[in-house]
Each structure stands twice: as structure tokens, then as C-alpha cells.
Design an enzyme around this catalytic site. Structure first.
Site, short mmCIF file in Angstrom:
data_model
loop_
_atom_site.label_atom_id
_atom_site.label_comp_id
_atom_site.label_asym_id
_atom_site.label_seq_id
_atom_site.Cartn_x
_atom_site.Cartn_y
_atom_site.Cartn_z
N GLU A 43 38.32 40.88 38.95
CA GLU A 43 39.48 41.56 39.53
C GLU A 43 40.62 41.68 38.52
OE1 GLU A 43 40.07 43.32 42.37
OE2 GLU A 43 37.92 43.12 42.64
N GLU B 250 37.70 50.80 39.85
CA GLU B 250 36.26 50.56 39.64
C GLU B 250 35.91 50.78 38.17
OE1 GLU B 250 34.81 49.10 42.03
OE2 GLU B 250 36.29 49.61 43.58
N HIS C 251 36.29 47.56 36.43
CA HIS C 251 35.12 46.70 36.63
C HIS C 251 33.98 47.16 35.71
CE1 HIS C 251 36.43 44.29 40.02
NE2 HIS C 251 36.67 45.34 40.79
#
Ligand code: ZN
Length: 499
Positions: free
Chosen positions: A294, A265, A268
């Protein structure tokens, strides 16, 4: 209308859309993290109204006229303004193409199907979910026809998640992956297994939280602009490039679940935080596609996070956080444990090597469902057959089989391939990065600033300003899946002494 005036209206439209999205995200964040259990109803009412307002704003006559006018004045707009108009006009046409009653009906279905799926999964009862999935397939085939009647339905859906990608491309892509990865997994199965039992000792939540803080520091995530919370399923949520939130889930008997979800995460979040200031509060202020997003999360998680230099760099700190649990463990043992390969049933628990095989199963099934060559009632059977063929595992029940993912219940058909594409993009980014900077020399010292700067320059800064294919070209060159399979072959041949 003057161009100047129209641009002011465009700015206002963008800010309103931003405000609606912000309100929606804030409610979602609250609902999944700190809100008390009995509070969902009121939030649901507010969320439905926000969604309706967005729909109205996007499909309104005024919006249509404004976008049409600006499209006709392209040569007077800057590149940034032109791209904004292009993307908004595309979204406008897409929403407009769906008849209003079907749109409402679909919204109701996706809302309901989430609950149905949850219950079906808990009860391990595919029959319970079957009618919802059947409707979902019917709607998606219909919508695909509205989006682009000239395309095969599944191609139109794929294009929605990763523009420019179609079945012809993915068939070739996955064929390479299958040809290279399946024999590798088989060869590993013949070798002595790596011991990873120490990862499942008792790791208290408090110590894991301190470890997560440390990992965010190593990733270079500024805590003034990136928060971390706890949810059942980890996710990243972006408000703007100064405010991104990630979540994780601490499991006391599992060291790596939180560790790698924070790094994933965090990848991201790095993307969202690295997008240019001048694109904020517009439709270009966000990661450009699911595949590129991704590529960033999986780059940090696997290519960096599961590399030997990275583990060697952070291991002394890990021993400080968990002195008793890791007293008899070496950095090399840790490196091997976090890279243990084992064909398994559940995608989100899969290792780096077998992960793409899980995606291939979903791709084959979606392709046939939307292509009309597979009936929904046959999904469990085909699912189980493909798991046996690709991964060599027997699926004992549908809860750990075709009911494991939430995607289809939310209407996301055509989304899964982005995960595999992201992994392949990442490997090519690494090879290009290695030509320009001393990646591993820096990572060995626990210094990820060079890696971050490279990704920011080639990928992050653009947000949605460039088309996904152009971002990929910028950072990867021509996509060649053998770069990814070579990376995997090299890594796992050494780990399992396959030669
Ligand atoms: Zn992700």
C-alpha cells in the site's frame, strides 16, 4: 539426503506452488473480467481442487522433512535460499497448526460469507450478516492462538499481515494521527469549500480509456508486461515480474475514479514488476507485506498523483482528451479539485486527509472484537459512534456503514491497519527521496523515471527477500508518524489557507 539434492527438491516444490498459484490467478482474472455470467460453477470446482492440492503440497510429510533438513543446514545455503526456507517453513507451521477439519470448515465459511455479506449489504440488513461475522471472529481468535499462543490474539493476526506490528505500536501510531488530523479536518470545515463540480461532467468511456493508456505511459508501465482490464472493483494481480495485470472501472459521470484507480493499481504493479529476476517462481517473488504494498500504490496515487507538479505536468494532455469538459478549467483548479477534503461515509471514496480516520474506526472495532470486549451485535452502534467522533458524520444505514467493506466477510481481520501504515511509510520515503534526487523538478516535467528508480532500488527489487521491517528501515529509516502528519498539515494548510 545431500544438500544439493534437497535444493533441487526445494526448487521443484517452489515451481509447483507457483504453477498452482498461476492457475488460480488465471481463473480469478477470467472470472472477474471476461467470463460470461453463467460460468462460475465449473471454475469453482477447479478452484477448490487447486486449493486442496496446494494444501496437500504445503502440509505433506515430504515437504516437512525437506524444510526441516534444509533448516538444519542453514550455513550451507545462500542468503536467498535461507530466506526461502525460512518463509516456507513458517507457512508450513502455520497451516499445520490448524486442525484439518477446522481448516476445511473455515474455507467453507469464507466462501459462503462472501455471498451472505453481498446480499446483506444490498438489503442493508446487518442481522443477515451477523451470524457469519460471529463465526469469523470465533475462528480468527482460535487461529491466532494456533499461530502464536504467546501473543494476544489480535497481535497474532496483525503480525500475519504486517510482521512486527502490534497493538502497542498501532495505539501510539493512531494516537498521533488522531491528534493531528482531526483538528485539521475541523479547521477545513470552517473554510469555503473547493469547487470540484467539473469532475462530474460527462466523460465518455472511450476517451477515459485513452487517458488511462496515457497515465500508464507516464507511470512507465511497459504494456508488453502490464495489462489493463475492467472490473467492478479495481485490483492488481501478479503472475510474475514479466506479467502483471491491473483493472479499473470507468464511470461516465466521474473523471477521477478511473484516473486514480489506474495510478493506485499502477503503483502496486510497479512494485511487482520491479522485483529481481532471481527471486521469480519462489515464495520470495512478491511484495513483502500489505503495508509496504500500500505504501507504493498510495505513494503514486496521493504523494505524486495528487501533487501540484504532477497535475501541472499532465493537465495539457487532460485537456486534449477532454477538450469540451475541461475548456473552462485551469491546472490549478484541477489540483484543488482532486484534493478537496470532505468527511464522508465510504472509505474507498475518501480523500487523502480523512482516509486514515476511516481506518482508525475499523482498527478500534477489530481490536475490541478479537479482544472480546465488543459483541458482534454491537458493531453497528459502535461503528456509527466512532464515525461521529472521528469524522463528524451521521451514518444513515449499515450499507454505507459497517457493511461497506468486503474484508471481514473474507476473514481478513487485522488487514485494515496496513492501509494507514502504507500512507505513513510513503511520506517518509518522499522525505528521503528528496534528499537524493530532484523529485519535484522531474515530476513537473512529467518524468517519473527518477522516482521509479529510487523506489526500485530501495523497495521493489527485494520482494520478500528482506523482512518487512527491514524494507521499511531501508527506505524510511525509523518510522515516525509525525513525518506523515507534517506532510498532511503542510499540504492542506496551504490548500485551504488555514493560517
Ligand atoms: Zn491498494
Amino acid at each position: 539426503m545431500e544438500v544439493k539434492e534437497a535444493l533441487q527438491q526445494l526448487d521443484l516444490l517452489e515451481k509447483k506452488l507457483y504453477a498452482l498459484k498461476t492457475a488460480d490467478s488465471a481463473l480469478y482474472l477470467d472470472g472477474t473480467t471476461v467470463a460470461p455470467r453463467g460460468t462460475a460453477e465449473g471454475r469453482g470446482i477447479a478452484l477448490a481442487i487447486l486449493a486442496g492440492e496446494r494444501q496437500k503440497l504445503m502440509t505433506g510429510e515430504e515437504t516437512g522433512k525437506l524444510l526441516e533438513f534444509l533448516s538444519a543446514q542453514k550455513e550451507e545455503l545462500s542468503f536467498e535460499q535461507r530466506r526461502q526456507v525460512e518463509e516456507l517453513y513458517r507457512a508450513y507451521h502455520q497451516i499445520k497448526s490448524i486442525p484439518a477439519d477446522e481448516y476445511m470448515e473455515y474455507a467453507r465459511l469464507t466462501n459462503e460469507a462472501g455471498d451472505v455479506w453481498q446480499k446483506a449489504k444490498e438489503a442493508d440488513d446487518f442481522e443477515m450478516f451477523r451470524p457469519s461475522l460471529e463465526q469469523m471472529v470465533v475462528f480468527n481468535r482460535k487461529f491466532a492462538g494456533y499461530y502464536d499462543p504467546g501473543k494476544k490474539p489480535y497481535d497474532a493476526l496483525l503480525d500475519d499481515y504486517e510482521r512486527g506490528v502490534d497493538m502497542e505500536f498501532l495505539d501510539r501510531f493512531f494516537a498521533v494521527l488522531r491528534e493531528k488530523i482531526v483538528p485539521l479536518v475541523h479547521a477545513i470545515g470552517q473554510k469555503p469549500q473547493i469547487d470540484d463540480s467539473f469532475l462530474y461532467r460527462h466523460y465518455p468511456v472511450e476517451a477515459q480509456k485513452k487517458f488511462a493508456d496515457y497515465l500508464m505511459e507516464v507511470l512507465g508501465l511497459d504494456r508488453d508486461h502490464c495489462g489493463i482490464g475492467e472490473t467492478e472493483h479495481p485490483y492488481t494481480l501478479e503472475f510474475n515480474n514479466k506479467d502483471v495485470r491491473i483493472t479499473t472501472n470507468y464511470k461516465e459521470d466521474n473523471l477521477t475514479f478511473a484516473m486514480y484507480s489506474v495510478i493506485h493499481e499502477g503503483g502496486h504493479a510497479k512494485y511487482e514488476l520491479g522485483i529481481r529476476d532471481d527471486l521469480q517462481y519462489t515464495c520470495l517473488a512478491g511484495g513483502v507485506s500489505m503495508g509496504v504494498h500500500e505504501s507504493q500504490s498510495r505513494f503514486y496515487e496521493n504523494i505524486i498523483g495528487r501533487s501540484r507538479p504532477f497535475i501541472e505536468a499532465i493537465f495539457p494532455k487532460m485537456q486534449e482528451f477532454f477538450p469540451e469538459q475541461l475548456a473552462d478549467v485551469t491546472a490549478e483548479q484541477m489540483y484543488r479539485a482532486v484534493n478537496r477534503v470532505e468527511p464522508s461515509l465510504v472509505r474507498i471514496e475518501a480523500d487523502e486527509l480523512t482516509y486514515c480516520l476511516h481506518i482508525m474506526v475499523r482498527y478500534e472495532i477489530e481490536k475490541q472484537l478479537i479482544g472480546g470486549t465488543l459483541a458482534v451485535k454491537d458493531v453497528p452502534r459502535v461503528w456509527n459512534e466512532l464515525y461521529k467522533e472521528y469524522l463528524g458524520v451521521d451514518v444513515p444505514d449499515d450499507a454505507r456503514g459497517c457493511l461497506q467493506d468486503s474484508h471481514w466477510s473474507g476473514g481478513a481481520i487485522g488487514y485494515f491497519p496496513s492501509y494507514a501504515l502504507g500512507s505513513a511509510y510513503g511520506a517518509q520515503m518522499l522525505r528521503n527521496m528528496e534528499k537524493e534526487i530532484d523529485v519535484w523538478g522531474q515530476v513537473t516535467k512529467g518524468d517519473l523515471s527518477g522516482v521509479s528508480a529510487w523506489l526500485r532500488e530501495k523497495v521493489h527489487q527485494y520482494g520478500g527477500l528482506l523482512e518487512p521491517a527491514d524494507v521499511v528501515k531501508n527506505a524510511c529509516g525509523e518510522l515516525d508518524p509525525t513525518v506523515y502528519t507534517d506532510y498532511l498539515t503542510e499540504k492542506y494548510t496551504e490548500l485551504y489557507e488555514l493560517n
